[in-house]
Design an enzyme around this catalytic site. Structure first.
Site, mmCIF file in Angstrom:
data_model
loop_
_atom_site.group_PDB
_atom_site.id
_atom_site.type_symbol
_atom_site.label_atom_id
_atom_site.label_comp_id
_atom_site.label_asym_id
_atom_site.label_seq_id
_atom_site.Cartn_x
_atom_site.Cartn_y
_atom_site.Cartn_z
ATOM 1 N N GLU A 218 0.876 -1.174 0.000
ATOM 2 C CA GLU A 218 0.000 0.000 0.000
ATOM 3 C C GLU A 218 0.910 1.220 0.000
ATOM 4 O O GLU A 218 1.719 1.396 0.894
ATOM 5 C CB GLU A 218 -0.901 -0.029 1.240
ATOM 6 C CG GLU A 218 -2.179 0.773 1.109
ATOM 7 C CD GLU A 218 -1.939 2.270 1.049
ATOM 8 O OE1 GLU A 218 -2.259 2.878 0.009
ATOM 9 O OE2 GLU A 218 -1.426 2.821 2.019
ATOM 10 N N HIS A 219 0.767 2.069 -1.015
ATOM 11 C CA HIS A 219 1.816 3.015 -1.367
ATOM 12 C C HIS A 219 1.880 4.255 -0.485
ATOM 13 O O HIS A 219 2.892 4.953 -0.459
ATOM 14 C CB HIS A 219 1.604 3.454 -2.822
ATOM 15 C CG HIS A 219 2.871 3.758 -3.572
ATOM 16 N ND1 HIS A 219 3.828 4.607 -3.092
ATOM 17 C CD2 HIS A 219 3.326 3.333 -4.760
ATOM 18 C CE1 HIS A 219 4.821 4.707 -3.970
ATOM 19 N NE2 HIS A 219 4.533 3.930 -4.988
ATOM 20 N N SER A 220 0.822 4.580 0.244
ATOM 21 C CA SER A 220 0.799 5.894 0.884
ATOM 22 C C SER A 220 1.820 6.092 2.002
ATOM 23 O O SER A 220 2.329 7.202 2.160
ATOM 24 C CB SER A 220 -0.615 6.217 1.383
ATOM 25 O OG SER A 220 -1.083 5.231 2.254
ATOM 26 N N CYS A 222 4.981 4.977 2.281
ATOM 27 C CA CYS A 222 6.329 5.166 1.772
ATOM 28 C C CYS A 222 6.399 4.638 0.345
ATOM 29 O O CYS A 222 5.422 4.091 -0.171
ATOM 30 C CB CYS A 222 7.365 4.448 2.639
ATOM 31 S SG CYS A 222 7.144 2.666 2.685
#
Length: 511
Positions: A218-220, A222
């Site tokens: 899940e990119h948020s 880092c």
């Protein structure tokens, strides 16, 4: 999982620093954002869960998914020591046995996790309703958010076109088999997309029933490079066979009934129907995704750097420009990620590959009347320009994050009167990333990578440039008549071959 926890412990003790950056503090700060945290859905804008103190059991546990049930496993004891790998194995096997008993008794899980794959405002509304049903749901939700990492044990092996968990796979490490693996990591089994996952966790290890494993991020919190470093560490470490337990079939004491617990949910018909509705909303998105891992093995970064004397990243980006133009007959704004790691809280900036220099070179490549010497000179100019854009973006001299920040800070009242800049046609076209690309890392231990295209008529391309092999994870949409992942892969392959021929025919000093 054991090596991931070992990596976390060693990093906290400052025993290791990754060799991907000279600034170890950059990595140590950002890798911490992968642990004991979740993305929380809110109407209009999400937030992160609060970090727990290290002492509660929920903060010393990992989250496990199996058959859409969730469990937590204590992996760090009350003395802050990681449990031995043999004990971890016992607890995993105990949970597998528990899930099997539940299935055999006719019990089936309500797939609450599928709600995390839904549109964010829908998930926010369903989360609020779910938490209102019972305090027990709040307890389970907190345990998920506080857990260190997530692990999905998928009771299937994904095969394209299979509606069941068939294990009749293509040969290992063939494009068809790797693509099947990528598909499952991306969205779970296509017959029940979004199942056996909690997509709000930053890092989820996923193991299929035949043992092949990967991760979903899940990119948020880092950027993708950060968990990939941890993943590579976990893979390259030697395995101590003696640390594991004897064969369970010959040892009746192989399970451990303590150190783990079920997470329970109180649900009703509304939540059950919302899980079904969420899955149906996800299904067409999954079915429309045309993803493929291209293994380009004609040469790698050793040839690009040592034989051709060119920056590998700039070289590959020029291949993207040529392949795009060859397939589309026009140019487009191109996004490439660069880390702004010299700044304390920084994330990324945009390198804009499409430039007047890259445009001139691509047009020359399409014109047989232009000499190869001229084409090489134009390529050198494009490479130098790209290297300059990279340095500028990495040192805070980019424009895109600044403009994005200004837009995000605008209030609802201000948005009613959008400034002329944000309405400008050229500005809007320059923000339309039909080529969205990211250089992950050499990733010698990985079989592939990938992310989605942000535009319906574009490509999302993540690439791993290795010494002898360059891997590309390419995604487009089946429903778009103007794009095709397979066509782009073929043209990109030819463009890379043409680049080497051009550079070999006209060698140049190192850039």
């Amino acid at each position: 999982m054991h090596r991931s926890l070992e990596f976390k412990r060693r990093l906290e003790r400052q025993e290791i620093y990754p060799n991907t950056t000279k600034n170890g503090l950059w990595f140590q700060r950002t890798i911490g954002l992968n642990f004991n945290i979740s993305r929380i859905p809110l109407k209009g804008c999400d937030m992160f869960s609060s970090l727990p103190s290290p002492t509660p059991p929920s903060a010393r546990a990992i989250l496990l998914h199996i058959h859409n049930w969730q469990y937590t496993i204590e992996v760090i004891n009350s003395s802050s020591q990681t449990i031995p790998v043999g004990i971890l194995e016992q607890r995993l096997l105990s949970i597998v046995e528990d899930a099997s008993r539940r299935l055999n008794s006719g019990e089936r899980a309500v797939p609450v996790g599928v709600l995390t794959a839904d549109e964010r405002d829908c998930w926010a509304e369903n989360q609020e309703y779910l938490l209102s049903l019972s305090p027990l749901n709040g307890t389970s939700f907190q345990a998920i958010n506080h857990s260190i990492l997530a692990l999905s044990l998928d009771p299937w092996t994904y095969v394209p076109g299979s509606s069941s968990g068939s294990t009749s796979l293509p040969l290992p490490n063939t494009p068809q088999e790797v693509d099947a693996h990528l598909h499952n990591l991306r969205s779970s089994h296509s017959s029940h997309p979004g199942h056996n996952r909690w997509f709000d966790k930053p890092y989820t290890l996923i193991v299929e029933s035949n043992g092949r494993a990967g991760a979903n991020g899940e990119h948020s919190p880092c950027d993708a490079l950060v968990p990939s470093i941890m993943g590579e560490y976990s893979v390259v470490q030697e395995m101590d066979i003696d640390a594991f337990q004897p064969d369970p079939s010959t040892d009746s004491s192989w399970t451990e009934t303590t150190g783990w617990q079920r997470l329970e949910w109180v649900t009703d018909e509304h939540i059950k129907s919302e899980c079904i509705a969420a899955e149906e909303r996800i299904r067409p998105i999954v079915q429309d995704s045309d993803d493929h891992v291209l293994w380009f093995d004609a040469y790698g970064t050793d040839v690009i750097k040592q034989e051709l004397g060119i920056s590998p990243d700039a070289y590959i980006q020029m291949a993207f420009q040529l392949a795009w133009y060859r397939t589309q007959g026009e140019f487009t704004a191109t996004y490439e990620t660069v880390l702004t790691r010299i700044f304390h809280h920084a994330r990324t900036e945009t390198i804009r590959t499409y430039s007047k220099e890259s445009r001139a070179w691509v047009l020359a490549m399409m014109d047989n009347s232009i000499s190869t010497a001229t084409k090489r000179e134009l390529l050198d100019s494009a490479i130098q320009a790209h290297s300059g854009f990279t340095r500028a973006a990495a040192t805070g001299k980019g424009v895109d994050r600044h403009l994005l920040g200004l837009r995000c800070m605008m209030t609802a009242e201000e948005l009613a009167e959008i400034p002329d800049l944000f309405r400008d046609e050229l500005f809007m076209r320059s923000q339309t990333w039909k080529l969205s690309t990211s250089n992950l890392s050499p990733g010698d231990q990985f079989r592939g990578t990938g992310f989605g295209t942000p535009e319906h008529d574009g490509y999302g391309i993540s690439y791993l440039p290795g010494r002898d092999l360059i891997m590309f994870g390419i995604e487009s949409k089946h429903s778009c008549p103007s794009t095709s992942t397979q066509v782009f892969s073929d043209v990109l392959t030819q463009s890379l071959l043409d680049l080497r021929e051009l550079c070999s025919f006209h060698p140049k000093a190192h850039l």
